[in-house]
Design a protein around this motif. Structure first.
Motif, short mmCIF file in Angstrom:
data_model
loop_
_atom_site.label_atom_id
_atom_site.label_comp_id
_atom_site.label_asym_id
_atom_site.label_seq_id
_atom_site.Cartn_x
_atom_site.Cartn_y
_atom_site.Cartn_z
N ALA A 130 5.56 -36.31 -13.78
CA ALA A 130 6.25 -35.35 -14.66
C ALA A 130 7.75 -35.34 -14.42
O ALA A 130 8.53 -35.11 -15.35
CB ALA A 130 5.68 -33.95 -14.44
N ALA A 131 8.17 -35.63 -13.20
CA ALA A 131 9.60 -35.64 -12.88
C ALA A 131 10.29 -36.88 -13.40
O ALA A 131 11.51 -36.87 -13.63
CB ALA A 131 9.81 -35.52 -11.37
N ALA A 132 9.56 -37.97 -13.59
CA ALA A 132 10.15 -39.24 -14.04
C ALA A 132 10.28 -39.34 -15.54
O ALA A 132 10.83 -40.30 -16.06
CB ALA A 132 9.35 -40.42 -13.51
N ILE A 133 9.79 -38.36 -16.29
CA ILE A 133 9.86 -38.37 -17.75
C ILE A 133 11.17 -37.72 -18.17
O ILE A 133 11.55 -36.68 -17.62
CB ILE A 133 8.66 -37.59 -18.35
N PRO A 134 11.91 -38.26 -19.17
CA PRO A 134 11.56 -39.40 -20.02
C PRO A 134 12.06 -40.75 -19.50
O PRO A 134 11.89 -41.75 -20.17
CB PRO A 134 12.26 -39.05 -21.33
N ALA A 135 12.73 -40.74 -18.37
CA ALA A 135 13.27 -42.00 -17.86
C ALA A 135 12.15 -42.86 -17.28
O ALA A 135 11.02 -42.42 -17.12
CB ALA A 135 14.32 -41.71 -16.79
N ALA A 136 12.48 -44.10 -16.96
CA ALA A 136 11.50 -44.99 -16.37
C ALA A 136 11.26 -44.59 -14.92
O ALA A 136 11.83 -43.64 -14.41
CB ALA A 136 12.00 -46.43 -16.47
N ALA A 137 10.35 -45.32 -14.27
CA ALA A 137 10.02 -45.01 -12.89
C ALA A 137 11.27 -45.07 -12.01
O ALA A 137 12.09 -45.98 -12.12
CB ALA A 137 8.96 -45.99 -12.38
N ASP A 138 11.41 -44.06 -11.14
CA ASP A 138 12.59 -43.94 -10.29
C ASP A 138 12.15 -44.11 -8.84
O ASP A 138 11.62 -43.16 -8.24
CB ASP A 138 13.25 -42.58 -10.51
N PRO A 139 12.32 -45.28 -8.23
CA PRO A 139 11.86 -45.49 -6.85
C PRO A 139 12.53 -44.54 -5.86
O PRO A 139 11.88 -44.06 -4.92
CB PRO A 139 12.25 -46.95 -6.56
N ALA A 140 13.81 -44.27 -6.03
CA ALA A 140 14.50 -43.37 -5.10
C ALA A 140 13.90 -41.97 -5.17
O ALA A 140 13.71 -41.30 -4.16
CB ALA A 140 15.99 -43.33 -5.43
N MET A 141 13.59 -41.53 -6.38
CA MET A 141 12.99 -40.22 -6.56
C MET A 141 11.61 -40.17 -5.90
O MET A 141 11.27 -39.22 -5.19
CB MET A 141 12.87 -39.93 -8.07
N GLU A 142 10.83 -41.18 -6.11
CA GLU A 142 9.48 -41.22 -5.55
C GLU A 142 9.50 -41.25 -4.03
O GLU A 142 8.76 -40.50 -3.37
CB GLU A 142 8.74 -42.45 -6.09
N ASN A 143 10.37 -42.09 -3.44
CA ASN A 143 10.45 -42.16 -1.98
C ASN A 143 10.96 -40.86 -1.37
O ASN A 143 10.49 -40.44 -0.31
CB ASN A 143 11.37 -43.32 -1.58
N MET A 144 11.90 -40.22 -2.04
CA MET A 144 12.41 -38.96 -1.52
C MET A 144 11.33 -37.87 -1.54
O MET A 144 11.23 -37.07 -0.60
CB MET A 144 13.63 -38.52 -2.35
N VAL A 145 10.52 -37.86 -2.57
CA VAL A 145 9.44 -36.86 -2.64
C VAL A 145 8.44 -37.08 -1.52
O VAL A 145 8.02 -36.12 -0.84
CB VAL A 145 8.74 -36.93 -4.02
N TYR A 146 8.05 -38.33 -1.29
CA TYR A 146 7.09 -38.61 -0.22
C TYR A 146 7.69 -38.32 1.16
O TYR A 146 6.97 -37.86 2.07
CB TYR A 146 6.62 -40.06 -0.29
N PHE A 147 8.95 -38.59 1.31
CA PHE A 147 9.63 -38.28 2.59
C PHE A 147 9.59 -36.79 2.88
O PHE A 147 9.22 -36.35 3.98
CB PHE A 147 11.07 -38.79 2.52
N LEU A 148 9.92 -35.99 1.90
CA LEU A 148 9.91 -34.53 2.09
C LEU A 148 8.49 -34.01 2.26
O LEU A 148 8.25 -33.07 3.04
CB LEU A 148 10.58 -33.86 0.90
N ALA A 149 7.53 -34.59 1.54
CA ALA A 149 6.14 -34.14 1.67
C ALA A 149 5.59 -34.42 3.06
O ALA A 149 4.88 -33.58 3.64
CB ALA A 149 5.28 -34.82 0.61
N ILE B 152 9.45 -30.11 -24.01
CA ILE B 152 8.37 -30.48 -23.10
C ILE B 152 7.93 -31.89 -23.45
O ILE B 152 7.51 -32.17 -24.56
CB ILE B 152 7.19 -29.50 -23.22
N GLN B 153 8.05 -32.77 -22.47
CA GLN B 153 7.72 -34.17 -22.68
C GLN B 153 6.23 -34.41 -22.44
O GLN B 153 5.61 -33.76 -21.59
CB GLN B 153 8.54 -35.06 -21.73
N ASP B 154 5.68 -35.33 -23.20
CA ASP B 154 4.28 -35.73 -23.02
C ASP B 154 4.25 -36.83 -21.95
O ASP B 154 4.57 -37.99 -22.23
CB ASP B 154 3.70 -36.24 -24.34
N ILE B 155 3.87 -36.48 -20.74
CA ILE B 155 3.93 -37.43 -19.64
C ILE B 155 2.77 -38.44 -19.69
O ILE B 155 2.80 -39.44 -18.96
CB ILE B 155 3.91 -36.71 -18.28
N ASP B 156 1.78 -38.20 -20.53
CA ASP B 156 0.64 -39.11 -20.63
C ASP B 156 0.70 -39.99 -21.87
O ASP B 156 -0.28 -40.68 -22.18
CB ASP B 156 -0.66 -38.31 -20.65
N ALA B 157 1.82 -39.97 -22.58
CA ALA B 157 1.92 -40.74 -23.82
C ALA B 157 1.81 -42.24 -23.56
O ALA B 157 1.26 -42.99 -24.36
CB ALA B 157 3.23 -40.43 -24.53
#
Length: 434
Positions: A314-333, A155-160
């Motif tokens: 929480a989905a972007a941890i531990p990697a850096a910010a993922d623009p494709a991931m973020e845009n896809m989530v907003y598109f589906l939402a 479990i990653q600490d997303i607020d670190a």
């Protein structure tokens, strides 16, 4: 407990004369007369015929070793007469207890230390053999395709990364979202289409599609869009609205949301112009007042957006910010927000979590769902499957349809990464294997 003060008085009472006791405190002697009779030099032991026999007098303080010697002498005398020895109370401490105190044996300690070292050496050799054997066993099972190692739950600490960011309120963020999860059911939209004689699901979808385009032209924040749709649904669930006033409800709701979320909100005349002057300035203000009165000015609600930003983090941890991931989530939402059955059947937190899950499946992220996401969303992969299938269906219909293409065109833009043009995760629609 009585042995310590008694022995101290005996040590103070002996002045070089055997049996001589210093009479300084007669009251203390009276209280301890019985004990002093036992610990003095008049030590007795019961004889073979029940008579009291006096032991030799001593002129030195009694110790535990000396008590043990006295006990040994008494037991030897009793053994000669085939009688069981009787415990002698010497110095306020039972003699049999004094005899049990082990004497120091330095030679035996050295032997024990050597034995311990030899045992440790043998155990180390055994462990090395077991390790070597276990390694060979693991290799053989791995060669046969048997994975015997279980993955540890990480479990990653997303607020670190936000510990020094005061705006992130790391100390309170968990409590805030715990409150959001409890409060989302209070503002959750119920099924209201049966109570609306002139409005249907298709009309609502057309209105949402148009408002998303207006939101994009005005360059408003995402919070404004999600709050606008929430206000519209809550108002329509509370009051019957005619077909002619549906668009008026939409622009008035966006005006309210803009005043609540934006720094520089659009003016009333801007909404009048964007609606092609279908409504007057006065009509917009009257509808604004009507909506606020019906909702009792209750605008601070956990919308879909507040859960999206947390779950994306929480989905972007531990990697850096993922623009494709973020845009896809907003598109589906946004697709799910336009789809009426999705908004009615599921709460905002589940829609947000399902959007993250489908986005990870669409982008082929592995694993699609992990322990970090499960912890922060509160949903398992199995719980999200039904809502996820609806979002995949919305994605498939948006790519194949000819109408209501505002959301699809918005996220087909290269600025949004063109995520809408990615193939939908159709494998989620397949029935589970038996």
């Amino acid at each position: 407990m009585a042995s310590r003060p008694v022995v101290q008085q005996q040590n103070r009472g002996v002045e070089g004369v055997p049996g001589g006791i210093k009479q300084k405190n007669m009251a203390a002697e009276g209280r301890n007369r019985r004990a002093l009779g036992d610990i003095g030099n008049m030590v007795t032991v019961r004889g073979a015929e029940g008579k009291q026999q006096q032991l030799p007098q001593v002129s030195r303080p009694l110790t535990r070793g000396f008590c043990a010697q006295l006990l040994a002498n008494a037991q030897a005398a009793a053994a000669d007469k085939n009688k069981k020895p009787i415990a002698v109370n010497v110095g306020g401490v039972a003699a049999n207890q004094a005899a049990k105190v082990p004497r120091k044996q330095p030679a035996q300690k050295k032997v024990k230390v050597k034995e311990k070292k030899s045992r440790r050496k043998a155990a180390a050799e055994d462990s090395s053999r077991k390790t070597y054997t276990a390694t060979l066993t693991a290799r053989s099972k791995a060669a046969c395709g048997l994975n015997i190692k279980k993955e540890k739950k990480k479990i990653q600490d997303i607020d670190a990364g936000d510990l020094y960011n005061e705006l992130a309120v790391v100390e309170y963020v968990e409590d805030i979202y715990k409150f959001y999860k409890e409060a989302e059911n209070e503002s959750r939209v119920r099924d209201y289409m049966d109570s609306q004689p002139e409005i249907n699901v298709k009309m609502r979808a057309i209105l949402v599609d148009w408002l998303i385009e207006v939101h994009h032209k005005f360059e408003l924040t995402s919070e404004t869009l999600y709050l606008t749709i929430n206000i519209i649904d809550r108002y329509l669930a509370a009051r019957t609205t005619s077909k002619r006033e549906l668009q008026l409800v939409g622009i008035s709701a966006m005006l309210i949301a803009s005043k609540y979320e934006e720094i520089w909100a659009p003016e009333v005349n801007d909404f009048v112009c964007i609606s092609d002057r279908a409504y007057t300035h006065q009509q917009v203000l009257e509808m604004e007042k009507r909506i606020l009165g019906e909702l009792e000015w209750y605008l601070t609600v956990p919308t879909l957006y507040v859960f999206l930003i947390r779950f994306i983090k929480a989905a972007a941890i531990p990697a850096a910010a993922d623009p494709a991931m973020e845009n896809m989530v907003y598109f589906l939402a946004e697709l799910g927000m336009m789809n009426y059955p999705t908004m009615v059947m599921y709460c905002p937190s589940m829609i947000a979590a399902s959007a993250v899950y489908v986005a990870r499946c669409t982008l082929h992220k592995t694993p699609a769902w992990n322990e970090t996401l499960k912890l922060h969303t509160g949903y398992s992969e199995a719980q999200l499957m039904d809502c996820a299938k609806l979002l995949v269906t919305c994605h498939f219909e948006a790519a194949a349809g000819q109408k209501l293409q505002v959301i699809y065109r918005k996220y087909s833009n290269p600025q949004k990464g063109g995520v809408a043009e990615l193939p939908p995760a159709k494998f989620l629609l397949a029935p589970p294997a038996p």
